[in-house]
Write a protein that holds these residues in place. Structure first.
Motif, PDB file in Angstrom:
ATOM      1  N   TRP A   1       0.789  -1.077  -0.001  1.00 14.35           N
ATOM      2  CA  TRP A   1      -0.034  -0.188   0.095  1.00 14.35           C
ATOM      3  C   TRP A   1       0.694   1.207   0.132  1.00 14.35           C
ATOM      4  O   TRP A   1       0.894   2.070   0.950  1.00 14.35           O
ATOM      5  CB  TRP A   1      -1.028   0.050   1.131  1.00 14.35           C
TER       6      TRP A   1
ATOM      7  N   ARG B   1      -4.608  -6.250   4.249  1.00 16.55           N
ATOM      8  CA  ARG B   1      -4.134  -5.443   3.115  1.00 16.55           C
ATOM      9  C   ARG B   1      -3.893  -6.451   1.934  1.00 16.55           C
ATOM     10  O   ARG B   1      -3.825  -5.969   0.816  1.00 16.55           O
ATOM     11  CB  ARG B   1      -2.729  -4.797   3.484  1.00 16.55           C
TER      12      ARG B   1
ATOM     13  N   TYR C   1       0.100  -7.141   8.584  1.00 15.05           N
ATOM     14  CA  TYR C   1      -0.388  -6.649   7.289  1.00 15.05           C
ATOM     15  C   TYR C   1      -1.999  -7.443   7.142  1.00 15.05           C
ATOM     16  O   TYR C   1      -2.212  -7.253   5.929  1.00 15.05           O
ATOM     17  CB  TYR C   1       0.444  -7.181   6.214  1.00 15.05           C
TER      18      TYR C   1
END
Length: 366
Positions: free
Chosen positions: A305, A321, A318
């Motif tokens: 990201w 994500r 994470y």
């Protein structure tokens, strides 16, 4: 606009300058109000008459005034209600009926029709904003990474709004905060470059009185800024390089499944060459760190990201994500991009992939 890499702005037309009485109503004296002349060449070059121009950080509506003068429709979002009202009054005085200012954070706005051009001055970090500003006010961000994260979050939304193939142009300047030089324009270019394709830049020049410097001083009058020109388009992938890399990964013992556009291209002679390679990998922390470490050792830049990865990663940090990105640029300008998906956000995607094949490194079409 011509081919020169710079644009000299020498005169602000008083007819379109923010009126003094409106300027006085702003607590900061509208010191961050941009010039209409700054925006007009970009509107003429990157949009057509009648199209819609978006400014997601509308401020005092200079971009919308420029859009009106060039026969375009302007749409602006301004998080500060007082500034939004000043913008509306400015537009009313110019009879800019095709312009709209929405007093809202872009992230809170309802879905809108695609826009043809995004053109904006980004809010700068380090501004002395009133203490009662909310957390979404980027001018008031206390820390630089917090500011960059908030900015990129809004450019994700801008990417959704922008029509395919159209341009996103943002004005940004490197800053001096106290005795520290902060490369804001370059950091923003790198972060936003993960969402759009960086096409070009222009340097905007504003003449100021020249003053002599004492010996060994490096300070400047900061009389320039960058116009960073992005486009919503996919890169062209060198499929031979991608296949060579995938074979190397498999020979090194890494397990993955290929899906998405690259898998479709592999199995169809009529498919368009993809922009990247989507790999599904098992959500195993040790194996992921080994794979990411191999890519880093082979000169790939790692991110998630638009934030750089520092290895080893803790996978729990994470969750939600969904993927890591690995990019490698060669000296001819070729970009090889991998998206490593370690979890699915929808069951149908997972259901199309045979998980027994992930461990074998077989090619799986989407």
């Amino acid at each position: 606009m011509d081919s020169r890499s710079w644009l000299l702005l020498e005169h602000e037309d008083p007819a379109y300058r923010l009126p003094d009485d409106l300027r006085q109503h702003d607590p900061l004296g509208a010191r961050d109000c941009g010039w209409v002349e700054q925006m007009r060449p970009f509107i003429r070059q990157f949009s057509r008459p009648g199209e819609q121009v978006l400014d997601p950080f509308c401020g005092f509506a200079s971009t919308l005034v420029a859009a009106h003068l060039e026969g375009r429709r302007g749409l602006g979002y301004e998080i500060d209600p007082a500034r939004a009202e000043l913008s509306r009054e400015r537009l009313r005085r110019l009879n800019a009926e095709g312009a709209e200012v929405i007093a809202s954070d872009l992230l809170e706005a309802p879905p809108a029709d695609p826009v043809d051009l995004c053109l904006t001055n980004i809010p700068y970090f380090g501004c002395d904003w009133p203490a009662d500003a909310g957390p979404a006010q980027l001018y008031a961000a206390a820390h630089y990474e917090q500011y960059l994260d908030g900015l990129v979050e809004r450019f994700h939304r801008i990417r959704d709004l922008l029509a395919p193939g159209r341009h996103c142009i943002l004005m940004a300047e490197n800053l001096r905060l106290g005795d520290r030089c902060v490369p804001l324009a370059w950091d923003v270019a790198q972060r936003v470059g993960g969402l759009f394709e960086l096409c070009e830049e222009r340097i905007l020049l504003y003449p100021k009185p020249v003053e002599p410097l004492p010996a060994f001083s490096s300070r400047s009058d900061r009389s320039h800024e960058y116009a960073l020109i992005f486009r919503k388009q996919g890169s062209t992938l060198d499929t031979d390089d991608a296949l060579t890399l995938l074979r190397a990964l498999r020979d090194a013992g890494f397990a993955f499944a290929i899906y998405g556009s690259f898998a479709t291209w592999l199995t169809s002679t009529s498919a368009q060459p993809p922009a990247d390679v989507d790999l599904l990998v098992a959500p195993d922390e040790d194996r992921l760190n080994a794979l990411l470490g191999w890519l880093q050792a082979h000169h790939f830049r790692l991110s998630c990201w638009q934030q750089s990865l520092t290895l080893p990663i803790a996978l729990a940090d994470y969750r939600g994500r969904y993927y890591f990105r690995a990019e490698r640029l060669d000296r001819s300008g070729g970009l090889l991009r991998l998206d490593l998906t370690f979890e699915q956000d929808s069951e149908p995607v997972a259901a199309r992939l045979d998980r027994t094949q992930i461990c074998q490194g077989l090619l799986v079409a989407s």
